[in-house]
Design a protein around this motif. Structure first.
Motif, PDB file in Angstrom:
ATOM      1  N   THR A  10       0.805  -1.222   0.000  1.00 14.78           N
ATOM      2  CA  THR A  10       0.000   0.000   0.000  1.00 14.78           C
ATOM      3  C   THR A  10       0.841   1.276   0.000  1.00 14.78           C
ATOM      4  O   THR A  10       0.300   2.372   0.041  1.00 14.78           O
ATOM      5  CB  THR A  10      -0.951   0.033   1.215  1.00 14.78           C
ATOM      6  N   GLY A  11       2.163   1.136  -0.081  1.00 14.87           N
ATOM      7  CA  GLY A  11       3.027   2.303  -0.119  1.00 14.87           C
ATOM      8  C   GLY A  11       3.019   2.967  -1.485  1.00 14.87           C
ATOM      9  O   GLY A  11       2.427   2.481  -2.448  1.00 14.87           O
ATOM     10  N   LEU A  12       3.703   4.089  -1.572  1.00 11.14           N
ATOM     11  CA  LEU A  12       3.744   4.879  -2.795  1.00 11.14           C
ATOM     12  C   LEU A  12       4.229   4.057  -3.986  1.00 11.14           C
ATOM     13  O   LEU A  12       3.710   4.197  -5.099  1.00 11.14           O
ATOM     14  CB  LEU A  12       4.656   6.099  -2.592  1.00 11.14           C
ATOM     15  N   LEU A  13       5.224   3.206  -3.774  1.00  9.46           N
ATOM     16  CA  LEU A  13       5.776   2.393  -4.854  1.00  9.46           C
ATOM     17  C   LEU A  13       5.193   0.988  -4.866  1.00  9.46           C
ATOM     18  O   LEU A  13       5.170   0.329  -5.905  1.00  9.46           O
ATOM     19  CB  LEU A  13       7.301   2.329  -4.727  1.00  9.46           C
ATOM     20  N   GLY A  14       4.725   0.535  -3.722  1.00 10.32           N
ATOM     21  CA  GLY A  14       4.132  -0.788  -3.649  1.00 10.32           C
ATOM     22  C   GLY A  14       2.790  -0.880  -4.349  1.00 10.32           C
ATOM     23  O   GLY A  14       2.438  -1.938  -4.895  1.00 10.32           O
ATOM     24  N   LYS A  15       2.046   0.214  -4.354  1.00  7.30           N
ATOM     25  CA  LYS A  15       0.706   0.195  -4.966  1.00  7.30           C
ATOM     26  C   LYS A  15       0.758  -0.051  -6.478  1.00  7.30           C
ATOM     27  O   LYS A  15       0.093  -0.972  -6.971  1.00  7.30           O
ATOM     28  CB  LYS A  15      -0.029   1.488  -4.629  1.00  7.30           C
ATOM     29  N   PRO A  16       1.526   0.729  -7.255  1.00  3.59           N
ATOM     30  CA  PRO A  16       1.586   0.425  -8.697  1.00  3.59           C
ATOM     31  C   PRO A  16       2.219  -0.930  -8.993  1.00  3.59           C
ATOM     32  O   PRO A  16       1.827  -1.609  -9.956  1.00  3.59           O
ATOM     33  CB  PRO A  16       2.421   1.568  -9.273  1.00  3.59           C
ATOM     34  N   SER A  71       8.594  -4.501  -1.001  1.00  2.00           N
ATOM     35  CA  SER A  71       8.677  -3.073  -1.288  1.00  2.00           C
ATOM     36  C   SER A  71       8.684  -2.341   0.053  1.00  2.00           C
ATOM     37  O   SER A  71       7.692  -1.755   0.478  1.00  2.00           O
ATOM     38  CB  SER A  71       7.491  -2.625  -2.156  1.00  2.00           C
ATOM     39  N   LEU A  72       9.808  -2.418   0.737  1.00  2.00           N
ATOM     40  CA  LEU A  72       9.936  -1.918   2.103  1.00  2.00           C
ATOM     41  C   LEU A  72      10.834  -0.690   2.125  1.00  2.00           C
ATOM     42  O   LEU A  72      11.588  -0.439   1.193  1.00  2.00           O
ATOM     43  CB  LEU A  72      10.511  -3.016   3.002  1.00  2.00           C
ATOM     44  N   TRP A  83      13.167  -0.828  15.430  1.00  2.00           N
ATOM     45  CA  TRP A  83      12.835  -1.918  14.518  1.00  2.00           C
ATOM     46  C   TRP A  83      12.551  -1.323  13.147  1.00  2.00           C
ATOM     47  O   TRP A  83      11.875  -0.300  13.019  1.00  2.00           O
ATOM     48  CB  TRP A  83      11.615  -2.655  15.036  1.00  2.00           C
ATOM     49  N   HIS A  84      13.062  -1.978  12.077  1.00  2.00           N
ATOM     50  CA  HIS A  84      12.860  -1.475  10.721  1.00  2.00           C
ATOM     51  C   HIS A  84      12.299  -2.586   9.834  1.00  2.00           C
ATOM     52  O   HIS A  84      12.810  -3.712   9.838  1.00  2.00           O
ATOM     53  CB  HIS A  84      14.173  -0.975  10.116  1.00  2.00           C
ATOM     54  N   ALA A  85      11.278  -2.256   9.066  1.00  2.00           N
ATOM     55  CA  ALA A  85      10.698  -3.231   8.137  1.00  2.00           C
ATOM     56  C   ALA A  85      11.744  -3.739   7.161  1.00  2.00           C
ATOM     57  O   ALA A  85      11.757  -4.923   6.804  1.00  2.00           O
ATOM     58  CB  ALA A  85       9.528  -2.595   7.381  1.00  2.00           C
ATOM     59  N   GLU A  86      12.642  -2.842   6.717  1.00  2.00           N
ATOM     60  CA  GLU A  86      13.631  -3.214   5.707  1.00  2.00           C
ATOM     61  C   GLU A  86      14.846  -3.917   6.309  1.00  2.00           C
ATOM     62  O   GLU A  86      15.754  -4.318   5.593  1.00  2.00           O
ATOM     63  CB  GLU A  86      14.074  -1.971   4.929  1.00  2.00           C
TER      64      GLU A  86
END
Length: 288
Positions: A10-16, A71-72, A83-86
């Motif tokens: 749902t992120g800016l780059l994950g959505k497309p 896409s993190l 803590w970091h998703a990436e």
């Protein structure tokens, strides 16, 4: 390869990216915290509620999948000690992917993170990205890693502040701005054409501009409101970064973008995954 799960959909780059995979005919699952938002974005995807911090959620979401795409990113407000998703999230995904026999891992990195170590530049966010690539490569799972140039979307969603396009310092090298939709189509194509091999791709657009050239071109062709450029000296951004994590992030990323000696490296990507078609002019005319 039919079933792919996306983390960071749902992120800016994950959505497309997620939409491109769906349109390419894959059975796409997304693990999200906000189910309502995901259903709005992806009515044709399988929505799985879960939290990347919860290993049991990740195991449940990945069960029966064949491919994974991550896409993190590191949020501008995050501390190095958090803590970091990436980082931790990515490590969890890779570990479970090995356990469940995932056939391919895809990952969005960045081209500019390769500035780490040049001119004595050292930033924990880029170290984190280096470690993410290392973790994936050492997993033993076939992988596809994308190193995109600056996304056109960053002008509108990050640099645009009210009626201003914010610029910092002096852009020393032109950047091959790429549209997220073009990059997303290349990712979708990679899942179609690759089999057991591991590949790394540079994602670059059809034209190169310095950041100030790109801002001026965007302003010229963006018709929804009158915009102006706003320039800030780097020493001011550095000073403000001492009091704000967001400004500290901005100082480091702008420094890297200004000084990374980007050159065209996407010929192989275009040949294998398709040539980008969206120009910055077209992007400015249609965004918003």
């Amino acid at each position: 390869m039919k079933k792919i799960i996306v983390f960071g959909s749902t992120g800016l780059l994950g959505k497309p990216l997620t939409k491109a995979l769906i349109n390419a005919g894959f059975e796409v699952s997304v693990m999200v915290r906000n189910e309502a938002l995901a259903r709005k974005y992806f009515p044709d995807a399988i929505i799985i509620k879960g939290d990347l911090k919860n290993e049991a959620d990740v195991e449940r979401a990945m069960k029966g999948q064949e491919g994974v795409f991550m896409s993190l990113s590191v949020l501008q407000t995050e501390k190095e000690s958090e803590w970091h998703a990436e980082q931790q999230g990515l490590e969890t995904i890779v570990r479970i992917a090995k356990q469940q026999g995932i056939k391919r891992i895809g990952y969005l990195s960045s081209l500019v993170h390769l500035y780490q170590g040049i001119n004595d530049f050292d930033w924990w966010v880029f170290r984190l990205k280096q470690q993410a690539v290392k973790t994936i490569k050492e997993s033993g799972i076939p992988y596809t890693i994308f190193y995109p140039s600056t996304f056109m979307e960053s002008i509108f969603y990050q640099s645009k502040q009210w009626k201003m396009i914010a610029l910092g310092g002096k852009s020393e090298y032109p950047l091959y701005y790429v549209a997220a939709d073009d990059y997303a189509q290349q990712v979708a194509n990679s899942f179609k054409v690759l089999h057991g091999e591991s590949k790394e791709y540079v994602a670059q657009g059809p034209e190169a501009f310095t950041q100030d050239e790109a801002a001026k071109l965007f302003i010229k062709h963006y018709k929804k409101e009158k915009l102006f450029t706003m320039w800030a000296p780097m020493f001011m951004m550095k000073m403000m970064g001492a009091f704000s994590r967001k400004f500290d992030y901005g100082y480091h990323i702008v420094t890297a973008l200004n000084k990374y000696p980007e050159k065209f490296e996407a010929a192989n990507t275009w040949q294998e995954l398709g040539k980008p078609t969206i120009t910055l002019k077209e992007f400015a005319e249609n965004i918003g």
